[in-house]
Design a protein around this motif. Sequence first.
Motif, PDB file in Angstrom:
ATOM      1  N   ILE A 235       0.483  -0.669  -0.151  1.00 40.36           N
ATOM      2  CA  ILE A 235       0.426   0.080   0.247  1.00 40.36           C
ATOM      3  C   ILE A 235       0.866   1.247  -0.054  1.00 40.36           C
ATOM      4  O   ILE A 235       1.962   1.169   0.684  1.00 40.36           O
ATOM      5  CB  ILE A 235      -0.781   0.401   1.507  1.00 40.36           C
ATOM      6  N   ASP A 236       0.758   2.057  -0.860  1.00 41.64           N
ATOM      7  CA  ASP A 236       0.998   3.262  -0.598  1.00 41.64           C
ATOM      8  C   ASP A 236       0.569   4.745  -0.531  1.00 41.64           C
ATOM      9  O   ASP A 236       0.734   5.943  -0.505  1.00 41.64           O
ATOM     10  CB  ASP A 236       2.079   3.569  -2.618  1.00 41.64           C
ATOM     11  N   THR A 237      -1.129   4.326  -0.765  1.00 40.11           N
ATOM     12  CA  THR A 237      -1.877   5.444  -0.555  1.00 40.11           C
ATOM     13  C   THR A 237      -3.323   5.256   0.739  1.00 40.11           C
ATOM     14  O   THR A 237      -3.781   4.838  -0.150  1.00 40.11           O
ATOM     15  CB  THR A 237      -2.509   6.432  -2.082  1.00 40.11           C
ATOM     16  N   ILE A 238      -3.246   6.047   1.401  1.00 40.95           N
ATOM     17  CA  ILE A 238      -4.388   6.342   2.255  1.00 40.95           C
ATOM     18  C   ILE A 238      -5.457   7.104   2.448  1.00 40.95           C
ATOM     19  O   ILE A 238      -4.476   7.858   3.123  1.00 40.95           O
ATOM     20  CB  ILE A 238      -4.112   5.204   3.536  1.00 40.95           C
ATOM     21  N   GLU A 239      -5.946   7.479   2.155  1.00 38.10           N
ATOM     22  CA  GLU A 239      -6.927   8.622   1.992  1.00 38.10           C
ATOM     23  C   GLU A 239      -9.031   8.717   2.678  1.00 38.10           C
ATOM     24  O   GLU A 239      -9.301   7.743   1.985  1.00 38.10           O
ATOM     25  CB  GLU A 239      -6.731   9.244   0.889  1.00 38.10           C
ATOM     26  N   LEU A 240      -8.254   8.487   4.170  1.00 38.05           N
ATOM     27  CA  LEU A 240      -9.557   8.708   4.611  1.00 38.05           C
ATOM     28  C   LEU A 240     -10.233  10.636   5.108  1.00 38.05           C
ATOM     29  O   LEU A 240     -10.788  10.225   6.144  1.00 38.05           O
ATOM     30  CB  LEU A 240      -9.506   8.095   5.717  1.00 38.05           C
ATOM     31  N   GLN A 241     -10.347  10.993   4.740  1.00 38.23           N
ATOM     32  CA  GLN A 241     -10.578  12.842   5.551  1.00 38.23           C
ATOM     33  C   GLN A 241     -11.861  12.465   4.796  1.00 38.23           C
ATOM     34  O   GLN A 241     -12.509  11.942   4.085  1.00 38.23           O
ATOM     35  CB  GLN A 241      -9.873  13.716   4.199  1.00 38.23           C
ATOM     36  N   ILE A 263       4.085   3.551   2.509  1.00 35.86           N
ATOM     37  CA  ILE A 263       2.950   4.681   2.218  1.00 35.86           C
ATOM     38  C   ILE A 263       3.675   5.941   2.048  1.00 35.86           C
ATOM     39  O   ILE A 263       4.530   6.379   2.699  1.00 35.86           O
ATOM     40  CB  ILE A 263       1.920   5.090   3.484  1.00 35.86           C
ATOM     41  N   THR A 264       3.613   6.511   1.217  1.00 36.98           N
ATOM     42  CA  THR A 264       3.635   8.121   0.495  1.00 36.98           C
ATOM     43  C   THR A 264       2.740   8.602   0.790  1.00 36.98           C
ATOM     44  O   THR A 264       2.821  10.226   1.159  1.00 36.98           O
ATOM     45  CB  THR A 264       4.125   8.438  -0.788  1.00 36.98           C
ATOM     46  N   SER A 265       1.392   9.172   1.108  1.00 41.57           N
ATOM     47  CA  SER A 265       0.595   9.544   1.295  1.00 41.57           C
ATOM     48  C   SER A 265      -1.096   9.470   2.171  1.00 41.57           C
ATOM     49  O   SER A 265      -1.424   7.818   1.570  1.00 41.57           O
ATOM     50  CB  SER A 265       0.053   9.737  -0.299  1.00 41.57           C
ATOM     51  N   LEU A 266      -0.800   9.807   2.954  1.00 39.40           N
ATOM     52  CA  LEU A 266      -1.677   9.471   4.102  1.00 39.40           C
ATOM     53  C   LEU A 266      -2.537  10.384   4.830  1.00 39.40           C
ATOM     54  O   LEU A 266      -1.763  11.477   5.735  1.00 39.40           O
ATOM     55  CB  LEU A 266      -1.149   8.559   5.929  1.00 39.40           C
ATOM     56  N   THR A 267      -3.626  10.271   5.151  1.00 42.14           N
ATOM     57  CA  THR A 267      -4.662  11.943   4.521  1.00 42.14           C
ATOM     58  C   THR A 267      -5.883  11.460   5.698  1.00 42.14           C
ATOM     59  O   THR A 267      -6.328  10.122   6.048  1.00 42.14           O
ATOM     60  CB  THR A 267      -4.960  12.732   3.739  1.00 42.14           C
ATOM     61  N   SER A 268      -6.225  12.119   7.062  1.00 40.00           N
ATOM     62  CA  SER A 268      -7.098  12.042   7.611  1.00 40.00           C
ATOM     63  C   SER A 268      -7.487  13.557   8.294  1.00 40.00           C
ATOM     64  O   SER A 268      -6.940  14.495   7.754  1.00 40.00           O
ATOM     65  CB  SER A 268      -6.968  11.353   8.853  1.00 40.00           C
ATOM     66  N   THR A 283       0.760  12.574   6.592  1.00 40.60           N
ATOM     67  CA  THR A 283       1.280  13.552   5.507  1.00 40.60           C
ATOM     68  C   THR A 283       0.301  14.901   5.562  1.00 40.60           C
ATOM     69  O   THR A 283       0.888  15.475   4.830  1.00 40.60           O
ATOM     70  CB  THR A 283       1.237  12.924   4.390  1.00 40.60           C
ATOM     71  N   ARG A 284      -0.770  14.683   5.582  1.00 41.24           N
ATOM     72  CA  ARG A 284      -1.507  15.714   5.565  1.00 41.24           C
ATOM     73  C   ARG A 284      -2.789  15.637   6.354  1.00 41.24           C
ATOM     74  O   ARG A 284      -3.347  15.054   6.762  1.00 41.24           O
ATOM     75  CB  ARG A 284      -2.115  15.661   3.472  1.00 41.24           C
ATOM     76  N   CYS A 285      -3.139  16.760   7.067  1.00 42.68           N
ATOM     77  CA  CYS A 285      -4.282  16.757   7.749  1.00 42.68           C
ATOM     78  C   CYS A 285      -5.749  17.985   7.768  1.00 42.68           C
ATOM     79  O   CYS A 285      -5.221  18.598   7.051  1.00 42.68           O
ATOM     80  CB  CYS A 285      -3.894  17.476   9.675  1.00 42.68           C
ATOM     81  N   TYR A 286      -6.707  17.200   7.618  1.00 44.83           N
ATOM     82  CA  TYR A 286      -7.863  18.177   7.123  1.00 44.83           C
ATOM     83  C   TYR A 286      -8.436  18.874   8.475  1.00 44.83           C
ATOM     84  O   TYR A 286      -8.527  17.323   9.244  1.00 44.83           O
ATOM     85  CB  TYR A 286      -9.108  17.186   6.376  1.00 44.83           C
ATOM     86  N   ARG A 287      -9.076  19.805   8.516  1.00 40.82           N
ATOM     87  CA  ARG A 287     -10.190  20.465   9.478  1.00 40.82           C
ATOM     88  C   ARG A 287     -11.357  19.441   9.398  1.00 40.82           C
ATOM     89  O   ARG A 287     -11.870  19.613   8.264  1.00 40.82           O
ATOM     90  CB  ARG A 287      -9.749  21.608   9.321  1.00 40.82           C
ATOM     91  N   PRO A 288     -11.582  19.330  10.585  1.00 41.56           N
ATOM     92  CA  PRO A 288     -13.452  18.340   9.876  1.00 41.56           C
ATOM     93  C   PRO A 288     -14.145  19.718  10.438  1.00 41.56           C
ATOM     94  O   PRO A 288     -14.008  20.537  10.792  1.00 41.56           O
ATOM     95  CB  PRO A 288     -12.834  17.943  11.275  1.00 41.56           C
TER      96      PRO A 288
END
Length: 288
Positions: A235-241, A263-268, A283-288
């Motif tokens: 796995i190299d990308t997990i995007e769950l934002q 993993i090069t892209s992990l977002t939540s 690698t990046r955080c999103y505001r809820p």
Amino acid sequence: KPPTMMKPPTMMKPPTMMKPPTKDPQPTPGPGPTPKPPTMMKPPTMKPGPRPTPVPPSPTMNPPTAGPGPTPVPPSPTKAPVSSDTDSPTMAPTPNCNLSPKQRNKEILNLLSSVSSKDDLRDFTTPQGMAFEFITEDDRAQLCPGDDNLTQRYIAAVLYFSTEGDGWTECFEGDRDCGEGVSYYGGKEAFLSEDSECDWAGLTCNGSGQLERIELYDNNLGGTIPSELGALSTIDTIELQENTITGSMPSEICDNVSPLGMITSLTSDCGGVEPLVECDCCTRCYRP
């Protein structure tokens, strides 16, 4: 001639009047024998007469018992081992495994215990237990323990149950409209379908059929992120934002983030003053 006056003693004839009492007893015995009620007792004698006749049917019943007796005897020993070894009219779904359902489940349990604990796998109220039940019982694919994609299909199912998949906006189990219209998941299939997990919405595999991308953002995912995702070595990308997932990012996933892992892209939703997800390795955080 006074002696001639002796004739009155002939008046003694009245004793002959005793005959009527003799007639009275005679008629009484007379009617007594005429009714002959005792002869009516013959019908009860007739009843035992026919009753003994059904008694012979009892010996006649012996031959039928003897008849079926030999017939069930041979199948009973043969059926006993069949039921114990296979239990397996349910073998039908897995004809290629050459395993009884019990043995198949045992081997799958042992295989998946390297990813999840056996206690969780045996507990059908946990996401891991529900995913294990899906793989062994409900999945129409009915994979065998030796199938290369068994573990990643299980992990994808754990992700579904752990993030409350039945409440997703799109491509939940049984969603016939999955990927139709304006959708992130065009051309994809609903989760837990009989299709390859590579075709499930939000999942992408490489040319070898191994999972490399998980993109399930903005789809009303809830619950928590399962640690089993960290067992996906390719796995190299997990995007769950942009979901409602809470909790913390499992260390098993963080340990797989570059440069330590693939993993090069992990977002939540780990940004803002009150983040929904605690994640120090994203690698990046999103505001809820």
